[in-house]
Design a protein around this motif. Sequence first.
Motif, PDB file in Angstrom:
ATOM      1  N   ALA A   1       0.826  -1.205   0.000  1.00  0.00           N
ATOM      2  CA  ALA A   1       0.000   0.000   0.000  1.00  0.00           C
ATOM      3  C   ALA A   1       0.862   1.256   0.000  1.00  0.00           C
ATOM      4  CB  ALA A   1      -0.924   0.002   1.217  1.00  0.00           C
ATOM      5  N   THR A   2       1.955   1.226   0.754  1.00  0.00           N
ATOM      6  CA  THR A   2       2.859   2.379   0.813  1.00  0.00           C
ATOM      7  C   THR A   2       3.461   2.661  -0.559  1.00  0.00           C
ATOM      8  OG1 THR A   2       3.393   1.850   3.107  1.00  0.00           O
ATOM      9  CG2 THR A   2       4.906   3.317   1.939  1.00  0.00           C
ATOM     10  N   VAL A   3       3.878   1.613  -1.250  1.00  0.00           N
ATOM     11  CA  VAL A   3       4.438   1.784  -2.596  1.00  0.00           C
ATOM     12  C   VAL A   3       3.367   2.340  -3.538  1.00  0.00           C
ATOM     13  CG1 VAL A   3       5.393   0.578  -4.596  1.00  0.00           C
ATOM     14  CG2 VAL A   3       6.178  -0.004  -2.292  1.00  0.00           C
ATOM     15  N   SER A   4       2.139   1.841  -3.428  1.00  0.00           N
ATOM     16  CA  SER A   4       1.060   2.308  -4.297  1.00  0.00           C
ATOM     17  C   SER A   4       0.774   3.792  -4.065  1.00  0.00           C
ATOM     18  CB  SER A   4      -0.205   1.480  -4.042  1.00  0.00           C
ATOM     19  OG  SER A   4      -1.201   1.773  -4.999  1.00  0.00           O
ATOM     20  N   ILE A   5       0.772   4.226  -2.814  1.00  0.00           N
ATOM     21  CA  ILE A   5       0.556   5.646  -2.506  1.00  0.00           C
ATOM     22  C   ILE A   5       1.710   6.477  -3.044  1.00  0.00           C
ATOM     23  CG2 ILE A   5       0.418   7.335  -0.626  1.00  0.00           C
ATOM     24  CD1 ILE A   5      -1.049   5.192   1.008  1.00  0.00           C
ATOM     25  N   GLY A   6       2.937   5.955  -2.916  1.00  0.00           N
ATOM     26  CA  GLY A   6       4.095   6.665  -3.445  1.00  0.00           C
ATOM     27  C   GLY A   6       4.025   6.826  -4.954  1.00  0.00           C
ATOM     28  N   VAL A   7       3.619   5.768  -5.655  1.00  0.00           N
ATOM     29  CA  VAL A   7       3.484   5.835  -7.111  1.00  0.00           C
ATOM     30  C   VAL A   7       2.411   6.859  -7.494  1.00  0.00           C
ATOM     31  CG1 VAL A   7       2.817   4.545  -9.180  1.00  0.00           C
ATOM     32  CG2 VAL A   7       4.292   3.476  -7.471  1.00  0.00           C
ATOM     33  N   ALA A   8       1.288   6.856  -6.767  1.00  0.00           N
ATOM     34  CA  ALA A   8       0.217   7.822  -7.051  1.00  0.00           C
ATOM     35  C   ALA A   8       0.703   9.252  -6.851  1.00  0.00           C
ATOM     36  CB  ALA A   8      -0.987   7.541  -6.154  1.00  0.00           C
ATOM     37  N   SER A   9       1.429   9.497  -5.766  1.00  0.00           N
ATOM     38  CA  SER A   9       1.941  10.842  -5.481  1.00  0.00           C
ATOM     39  C   SER A   9       2.967  11.267  -6.517  1.00  0.00           C
ATOM     40  CB  SER A   9       2.551  10.883  -4.075  1.00  0.00           C
ATOM     41  OG  SER A   9       1.589  10.556  -3.092  1.00  0.00           O
ATOM     42  N   PHE A  10       3.767  10.322  -6.992  1.00  0.00           N
ATOM     43  CA  PHE A  10       4.790  10.612  -7.998  1.00  0.00           C
ATOM     44  C   PHE A  10       4.150  10.925  -9.353  1.00  0.00           C
ATOM     45  CE2 PHE A  10       7.731   9.148 -11.340  1.00  0.00           C
ATOM     46  CZ  PHE A  10       8.853   9.915 -11.037  1.00  0.00           C
ATOM     47  N   LEU A  11       3.106  10.181  -9.711  1.00  0.00           N
ATOM     48  CA  LEU A  11       2.497  10.339 -11.028  1.00  0.00           C
ATOM     49  C   LEU A  11       1.549  11.524 -11.110  1.00  0.00           C
ATOM     50  CD1 LEU A  11       1.645   6.663 -12.055  1.00  0.00           C
ATOM     51  CD2 LEU A  11       3.520   8.092 -12.897  1.00  0.00           C
ATOM     52  N   SER A  12       0.889  11.854 -10.012  1.00  0.00           N
ATOM     53  CA  SER A  12      -0.162  12.864 -10.066  1.00  0.00           C
ATOM     54  C   SER A  12       0.269  14.183 -10.703  1.00  0.00           C
ATOM     55  CB  SER A  12      -0.711  13.120  -8.658  1.00  0.00           C
ATOM     56  OG  SER A  12      -1.796  14.014  -8.702  1.00  0.00           O
ATOM     57  N   PRO A  13       1.426  14.765 -10.327  1.00  0.00           N
ATOM     58  CA  PRO A  13       1.823  16.021 -10.978  1.00  0.00           C
ATOM     59  C   PRO A  13       2.274  15.829 -12.422  1.00  0.00           C
ATOM     60  CG  PRO A  13       2.970  15.688  -8.867  1.00  0.00           C
ATOM     61  CD  PRO A  13       2.360  14.386  -9.254  1.00  0.00           C
ATOM     62  N   ARG A  14       2.510  14.577 -12.829  1.00  0.00           N
ATOM     63  CA  ARG A  14       3.035  14.300 -14.161  1.00  0.00           C
ATOM     64  C   ARG A  14       1.961  13.849 -15.146  1.00  0.00           C
ATOM     65  NH1 ARG A  14       6.766  13.360 -10.306  1.00  0.00           N
ATOM     66  NH2 ARG A  14       8.976  13.743 -10.781  1.00  0.00           N
ATOM     67  N   LEU A  15       0.744  13.646 -14.674  1.00  0.00           N
ATOM     68  CA  LEU A  15      -0.346  13.186 -15.529  1.00  0.00           C
ATOM     69  C   LEU A  15      -1.306  14.334 -15.834  1.00  0.00           C
ATOM     70  CD1 LEU A  15      -1.199   9.723 -13.917  1.00  0.00           C
ATOM     71  CD2 LEU A  15       0.043  10.143 -16.044  1.00  0.00           C
TER      72      LEU A  15
END
Length: 278
Positions: free
Chosen positions: A128-142
């Motif tokens: 879950a932590t990795v999934s939240i990290g991926v979401a936070s990383f992608l959000s400004p880039r999408l």
Amino acid sequence: PPLLGSGIRFLAAGVVLYPFLVVRRGWAGVRVGIREAAASSLVGLLFLAGGTALIAAAERDVPSGLAAVLVATMPLVVVVLGWLVREPVPRTTALGVVVGLVGVAVLLLPGNPPPEATALGLTLTLVATVSIGVASFLSPRLPVPDDTLVTTAIELLAAGVVLSAAGLLLGEARGLALERVSTASLAALGYLIVAGSLLAYTAYVWLLANVSVAQAATYTYVNPVVAVVLGWLVLDEQLTLATLGGAALIVGSVAAVVRREFATGSERATAPAEKAAP
């Protein structure tokens, strides 16, 4: 039930927020393109379904304080993702990541996790932590919508629909007697819908759209302290030296990484103005 319960929570919040926006702004004010809707749905599924809902499932077998400390490593995941796409990582930041991972190792070493913490629960928390990290990383880039409230509504609805369907398919509704649900449980669900989804999650989505991920991630070294103290005071969760030591390493490393990334981002933002100054 964790998936169905989370699905109802997010779906209820989305069903409240989206019609509210339609009434206030009209259909033209909430209309988005397919790419924007798909990008928002992906972020919502990663953060809310792959992150928050999995944590809800994990916390049946993992103390809340320990889960919060592990989730606090999310900014370290963002740093690693940046390194994987060849973004420069300062030595101080890299050292902070290593120290944070040492803290995780201390918490997970045999004999350190509390007896009630299962291997499955700990694994779900880390996933879950990795999934939240991926979401936070992608959000400004999408290409998510510029309007934060519209973005939040789409993310909540996407996660709510998927999680509710998953909960029903997995049979979580069997044995769920609504007439036996207590007032306290309904109040807790209402709190999660209002404070957790409509307020806190909207605030985090706004931060991701308007400040650096490092600034948005500062919550991760506040949450563990609150969760560990409340778990100890309210739920009688054990506080061991290993838990305190691992938590100190993780929170300290995350604070150092976030401060370093925050400072680096500020330097980049002010550099053009400084060069142009007489």
